[in-house]
Design an enzyme around this catalytic site. Structure first.
Site, PDB file in Angstrom:
ATOM      1  N   ARG A   2      47.925  35.850  35.187  1.00 26.24           N
ATOM      2  CA  ARG A   2      46.871  36.231  34.234  1.00 26.24           C
ATOM      3  C   ARG A   2      47.132  37.627  33.661  1.00 26.24           C
ATOM      4  O   ARG A   2      47.528  38.547  34.355  1.00 26.24           O
ATOM      5  CB  ARG A   2      45.514  36.218  34.951  1.00 26.24           C
ATOM      6  CG  ARG A   2      44.395  36.669  34.053  1.00 26.24           C
ATOM      7  CD  ARG A   2      43.088  36.077  34.418  1.00 26.24           C
ATOM      8  NE  ARG A   2      42.529  36.642  35.638  1.00 26.24           N
ATOM      9  CZ  ARG A   2      41.311  36.329  36.080  1.00 26.24           C
ATOM     10  NH1 ARG A   2      40.573  35.446  35.432  1.00 26.24           N
ATOM     11  NH2 ARG A   2      40.854  36.877  37.179  1.00 26.24           N
TER      12      ARG A   2
ATOM     13  N   ARG B 101      38.725  37.586  47.114  1.00 23.67           N
ATOM     14  CA  ARG B 101      37.777  37.082  46.102  1.00 23.67           C
ATOM     15  C   ARG B 101      37.487  35.604  46.327  1.00 23.67           C
ATOM     16  O   ARG B 101      36.370  35.153  46.133  1.00 23.67           O
ATOM     17  CB  ARG B 101      38.337  37.328  44.702  1.00 23.67           C
ATOM     18  CG  ARG B 101      38.383  38.803  44.360  1.00 23.67           C
ATOM     19  CD  ARG B 101      39.136  39.056  43.084  1.00 23.67           C
ATOM     20  NE  ARG B 101      38.404  38.623  41.918  1.00 23.67           N
ATOM     21  CZ  ARG B 101      38.965  38.398  40.741  1.00 23.67           C
ATOM     22  NH1 ARG B 101      40.265  38.554  40.575  1.00 23.67           N
ATOM     23  NH2 ARG B 101      38.232  38.019  39.721  1.00 23.67           N
TER      24      ARG B 101
ATOM     25  N   LYS C  10      36.972  29.903  33.822  1.00 27.63           N
ATOM     26  CA  LYS C  10      35.617  30.030  33.262  1.00 27.63           C
ATOM     27  C   LYS C  10      35.639  30.818  31.948  1.00 27.63           C
ATOM     28  O   LYS C  10      35.031  30.408  30.975  1.00 27.63           O
ATOM     29  CB  LYS C  10      34.676  30.750  34.245  1.00 27.63           C
ATOM     30  CG  LYS C  10      34.483  30.036  35.569  1.00 27.63           C
ATOM     31  CD  LYS C  10      33.387  30.689  36.392  1.00 27.63           C
ATOM     32  CE  LYS C  10      33.695  32.116  36.823  1.00 27.63           C
ATOM     33  NZ  LYS C  10      34.831  32.233  37.763  1.00 27.63           N
TER      34      LYS C  10
ATOM     35  N   ARG D  35      26.287  34.668  40.680  1.00 25.29           N
ATOM     36  CA  ARG D  35      27.347  34.550  41.673  1.00 25.29           C
ATOM     37  C   ARG D  35      26.762  34.371  43.071  1.00 25.29           C
ATOM     38  O   ARG D  35      27.515  34.186  44.026  1.00 25.29           O
ATOM     39  CB  ARG D  35      28.193  35.822  41.729  1.00 25.29           C
ATOM     40  CG  ARG D  35      29.225  36.053  40.638  1.00 25.29           C
ATOM     41  CD  ARG D  35      30.509  35.321  40.868  1.00 25.29           C
ATOM     42  NE  ARG D  35      31.738  36.115  40.822  1.00 25.29           N
ATOM     43  CZ  ARG D  35      32.314  36.602  39.720  1.00 25.29           C
ATOM     44  NH1 ARG D  35      31.761  36.472  38.558  1.00 25.29           N
ATOM     45  NH2 ARG D  35      33.454  37.248  39.810  1.00 25.29           N
TER      46      ARG D  35
ATOM     47  N   ARG E  97      44.940  42.714  35.735  1.00 21.99           N
ATOM     48  CA  ARG E  97      43.732  43.262  36.363  1.00 21.99           C
ATOM     49  C   ARG E  97      44.046  43.709  37.783  1.00 21.99           C
ATOM     50  O   ARG E  97      44.707  43.005  38.531  1.00 21.99           O
ATOM     51  CB  ARG E  97      42.644  42.185  36.401  1.00 21.99           C
ATOM     52  CG  ARG E  97      41.743  42.225  35.203  1.00 21.99           C
ATOM     53  CD  ARG E  97      40.847  41.036  35.141  1.00 21.99           C
ATOM     54  NE  ARG E  97      40.073  40.822  36.357  1.00 21.99           N
ATOM     55  CZ  ARG E  97      39.092  39.929  36.443  1.00 21.99           C
ATOM     56  NH1 ARG E  97      38.780  39.198  35.396  1.00 21.99           N
ATOM     57  NH2 ARG E  97      38.435  39.762  37.560  1.00 21.99           N
TER      58      ARG E  97
HETATM   59  P1  AMP Z   1      34.998  38.428  36.927  1.00 20.16           P
HETATM   60  O1  AMP Z   1      35.624  39.005  35.710  1.00 20.16           O
HETATM   61  O2  AMP Z   1      33.845  37.494  36.597  1.00 20.16           O
HETATM   62  O3  AMP Z   1      35.990  37.789  37.859  1.00 20.16           O
HETATM   63  O4  AMP Z   1      34.338  39.655  37.726  1.00 20.16           O
HETATM   64  C1  AMP Z   1      35.129  40.716  38.224  1.00 20.16           C
HETATM   65  C2  AMP Z   1      34.404  41.427  39.329  1.00 20.16           C
HETATM   66  O5  AMP Z   1      33.161  41.952  38.842  1.00 20.16           O
HETATM   67  C3  AMP Z   1      34.005  40.541  40.510  1.00 20.16           C
HETATM   68  O6  AMP Z   1      35.046  40.399  41.451  1.00 20.16           O
HETATM   69  C4  AMP Z   1      32.821  41.309  41.074  1.00 20.16           C
HETATM   70  O7  AMP Z   1      33.248  42.450  41.794  1.00 20.16           O
HETATM   71  C5  AMP Z   1      32.132  41.812  39.813  1.00 20.16           C
HETATM   72  N1  AMP Z   1      31.146  40.836  39.292  1.00 20.16           N
HETATM   73  C6  AMP Z   1      31.143  40.181  38.105  1.00 20.16           C
HETATM   74  N2  AMP Z   1      30.076  39.382  37.961  1.00 20.16           N
HETATM   75  C7  AMP Z   1      29.364  39.527  39.115  1.00 20.16           C
HETATM   76  C8  AMP Z   1      28.159  38.953  39.606  1.00 20.16           C
HETATM   77  N3  AMP Z   1      27.453  38.060  38.888  1.00 20.16           N
HETATM   78  N4  AMP Z   1      27.731  39.336  40.837  1.00 20.16           N
HETATM   79  C9  AMP Z   1      28.405  40.244  41.566  1.00 20.16           C
HETATM   80  N5  AMP Z   1      29.556  40.800  41.185  1.00 20.16           N
HETATM   81  C10 AMP Z   1      30.045  40.469  39.950  1.00 20.16           C
END
Ligand code: AMP
Length: 210
Positions: free
Chosen positions: A123, A167, A13, A88, A156
């Site tokens: 990654r 996840r 994404k 999400r 990360r």
């Molecule tokens: P990402 O970089 O989008 O994979 O986000 C990393 C982490 O941030 C996720 O595993 C969640 O813990 C948190 N996170 C990011 N966006 C959201 C969202 N829209 N709703 C809830 N948690 C989020």
């Protein structure tokens, strides 16, 4: 154009959102990047979010709805935006609708779980500017160094294999229902996983008619 990127963590994404943002000249809003910056800066939002993020769990909806509403008020969002990693959950999508956020497309990147696990192990991310790389599929020009800002790349914490499995479980339980949600609103565009980043980009452009 207002686009939501849907798909599992590691589906690409962020990478595709950046390509689309350049092509359409609109910003990408990534709640993950906003939250990581908040954690790093030690803000109240960051302190609240950290334990959820480290465990591969979703940050509570009220926190996300607040940071998204603030981000979308920026003048750079006036001509459209790409939402990466938000909504999400169904409550987040409903809250966005209640706030009058009217999107054009929800783009679902369909990638099998096995491919996700493989991708996330390679990654690397830039802690300074948020750029994303993959050691095989999308390496930086100089190993371990960000092409965009020169900072040292990191893995990360939530890309550790056990956390990736959590996840993915969270994705299937809480985020995947959004596919039916946006399909029901006539906004869904689905792109099947292609072997290369360029292949996925071509399919996305085709799906969006750009
Ligand atoms: P990402 O970089 O989008 O994979 O986000 C990393 C982490 O941030 C996720 O595993 C969640 O813990 C948190 N996170 C990011 N966006 C959201 C969202 N829209 N709703 C809830 N948690 C989020």
């Amino acid at each position: 154009m207002k686009i939501i990127m849907l798909g599992a963590p590691g589906a690409g994404k962020g990478t595709q959102a950046d390509i689309l943002a350049k092509k359409l000249d609109i910003p990408t809003i990534s709640t993950g990047n906003i939250l990581r910056a908040a954690v790093k800066a030690g803000t109240p939002v960051g302190l609240k979010a950290k334990s959820f993020m480290d465990a591969g769990k979703l940050v509570p909806d009220d926190v996300i709805i607040g940071i998204l509403a603030e981000a979308l008020q920026g003048p750079e969002c006036a001509n459209g935006y790409i939402l990466d990693g938000v909504p999400r959950t169904i409550p987040q999508a409903e809250a966005m609708e209640a706030q009058g956020v009217d999107i054009d497309y929800a783009l679902d990147l369909e990638v099998p779980d096995e491919a996700i696990v493989e991708r996330m192990s390679g990654r690397r991310v830039c802690p300074a500017c948020g750029a994303t790389y993959h050691i095989v599929n999308n390496p930086p020009a100089k190993e371990g160094v960000c092409d965009k800002c020169g900072a040292d790349l990191i893995i990360r914490a939530d890309d550790a294999p056990e956390t990736v499995k959590d996840r993915l479980r969270t994705y299937h339980e809480q985020t995947e229902p959004l596919i039916a949600f946006y399909c029901g609103r006539g906004k869904l565009k689905t792109v099947e996983n292609q072997p290369t980043i360029e292949g996925n980009t071509a399919e996305i452009f085709k799906a969006l008619g750009i």
